[in-house]
Design an enzyme around this catalytic site. Sequence first.
Site, PDB file in Angstrom:
ATOM      1  N   ASP A  70       0.870  -1.164   0.000  1.00  0.00           N
ATOM      2  CA  ASP A  70       0.000   0.000   0.000  1.00  0.00           C
ATOM      3  C   ASP A  70       0.924   1.236   0.000  1.00  0.00           C
ATOM      4  O   ASP A  70       2.120   1.124   0.324  1.00  0.00           O
ATOM      5  CB  ASP A  70      -0.870  -0.030   1.262  1.00  0.00           C
ATOM      6  CG  ASP A  70      -1.616   1.262   1.488  1.00  0.00           C
ATOM      7  OD1 ASP A  70      -2.256   1.739   0.536  1.00  0.00           O
ATOM      8  OD2 ASP A  70      -1.551   1.800   2.617  1.00  0.00           O
ATOM      9  N   ASP A  84      -0.231   5.196   0.747  1.00  0.00           N
ATOM     10  CA  ASP A  84      -0.500   6.246   1.735  1.00  0.00           C
ATOM     11  C   ASP A  84      -0.606   5.664   3.142  1.00  0.00           C
ATOM     12  O   ASP A  84      -1.416   4.765   3.392  1.00  0.00           O
ATOM     13  CB  ASP A  84      -1.790   6.986   1.368  1.00  0.00           C
ATOM     14  CG  ASP A  84      -1.624   7.771   0.081  1.00  0.00           C
ATOM     15  OD1 ASP A  84      -0.779   8.673   0.068  1.00  0.00           O
ATOM     16  OD2 ASP A  84      -2.314   7.464  -0.904  1.00  0.00           O
TER      17      ASP A  84
HETATM   18  C1  XBP Z   1      -5.239   6.216   0.549  1.00  0.00           C
HETATM   19  C2  XBP Z   1      -6.297   7.053  -0.009  1.00  0.00           C
HETATM   20  C3  XBP Z   1      -5.995   8.136  -0.956  1.00  0.00           C
HETATM   21  C4  XBP Z   1      -5.211   9.305  -0.380  1.00  0.00           C
HETATM   22  C5  XBP Z   1      -5.293  10.509  -1.274  1.00  0.00           C
HETATM   23  O1  XBP Z   1      -4.727   5.422  -0.473  1.00  0.00           O
HETATM   24  O2  XBP Z   1      -7.451   6.831   0.299  1.00  0.00           O
HETATM   25  O3  XBP Z   1      -7.235   8.600  -1.391  1.00  0.00           O
HETATM   26  O4  XBP Z   1      -5.769   9.671   0.863  1.00  0.00           O
HETATM   27  O5  XBP Z   1      -5.030  10.199  -2.587  1.00  0.00           O
HETATM   28  P1  XBP Z   1      -3.812   4.090  -0.143  1.00  0.00           P
HETATM   29  P2  XBP Z   1      -5.941  10.746  -3.781  1.00  0.00           P
HETATM   30  O6  XBP Z   1      -3.732   3.918   1.340  1.00  0.00           O
HETATM   31  O7  XBP Z   1      -4.545   2.963  -0.842  1.00  0.00           O
HETATM   32  O8  XBP Z   1      -2.471   4.340  -0.773  1.00  0.00           O
HETATM   33  O9  XBP Z   1      -6.348  12.143  -3.463  1.00  0.00           O
HETATM   34  O10 XBP Z   1      -5.061  10.659  -4.990  1.00  0.00           O
HETATM   35  O11 XBP Z   1      -7.133   9.832  -3.857  1.00  0.00           O
HETATM   36 MG    MG Z   2      -2.970   3.265   3.295  1.00  0.00          MG
END
Ligand code: XBP
Ligand code: MG
Length: 252
Positions: A8, A10
């Site tokens: 993953d 973020d």
């Molecule tokens: C986490 C998310 C993302 C980010 C923001 O993604 O939900 O939406 O918060 O990115 P992950 P965007 O943990 O799957 O990496 O604004 O590009 O959606």
């Molecule tokens: Mg995440």
Amino acid sequence: MLNAILWDVDGTLAETERDGHLVAMNAAFTELDIPWRWSEQRYGELLRVAGGFERLLFDMESQPLAPTSTDERNVLARRIHELKNRRYKERVETGALPLRPGVRELFDDCTASGVRMAIVTTTSLGNVAALLGSHLGPDWRTCFAAVVCAEDAPAKKPDPLAYRIALQRLRLRPGETVAIEDSPVGLAAAAAVGIPVVITRSRYFADDPVPGALAVGPMLGTRAGWSPKLPALDEPDRVRLSDIEEWLQRSG
Ligand code: XBP
Ligand code: MG
């Protein structure tokens, strides 16, 4: 046997939410004269909705000053989200978002032992490229056998689509992989297709229940605080690929 680690982005590779996406979102609100801001606490609530665009639309439902028509909301959310992503990439380039402890070392373990890696995220390829390009250099993509982003999987986590696509691209069965995630929605997405999940706790999901996780701990950069427990070692004080392999073996 473990064949691939599915990362993953973020909250897992880096603490991108509070210091990246949230700051960039509020900057976009200011620049576009949007009459509201998101506090750190409100952002934590909104993170239950995966995807920045989807999060903006969800928030507008309770913003008294938001446009009333669906079309206007969609247009406005699109504008804010695009500008947020530009400001996010600029922040990444300043070095504001370091990789979390132990991440780079686990990348190196995978490379050294021939275990492939994939990116499985609900954020955009542009945001991933900015983050990983800044840490791994312009050839970052060669480190990953598959990169599955929002553009590939419009149904976002907890929908398992992104993980299903990753398994197809890697030509692996779920039990040959382990996902590393930080959030309950990420766990749900991977678990729905049978992928075992290691949870590294992040700022916004520090205490959320993570039922069925293969292992749960504070970060990859320490052996303390993990469940199942990791034996203490003098060197290195981090989770190694062999620890993940052992968790996987014991679970099966
Ligand atoms: C986490 C998310 C993302 C980010 C923001 O993604 O939900 O939406 O918060 O990115 P992950 P965007 O943990 O799957 O990496 O604004 O590009 O959606
Ligand atoms: Mg995440």
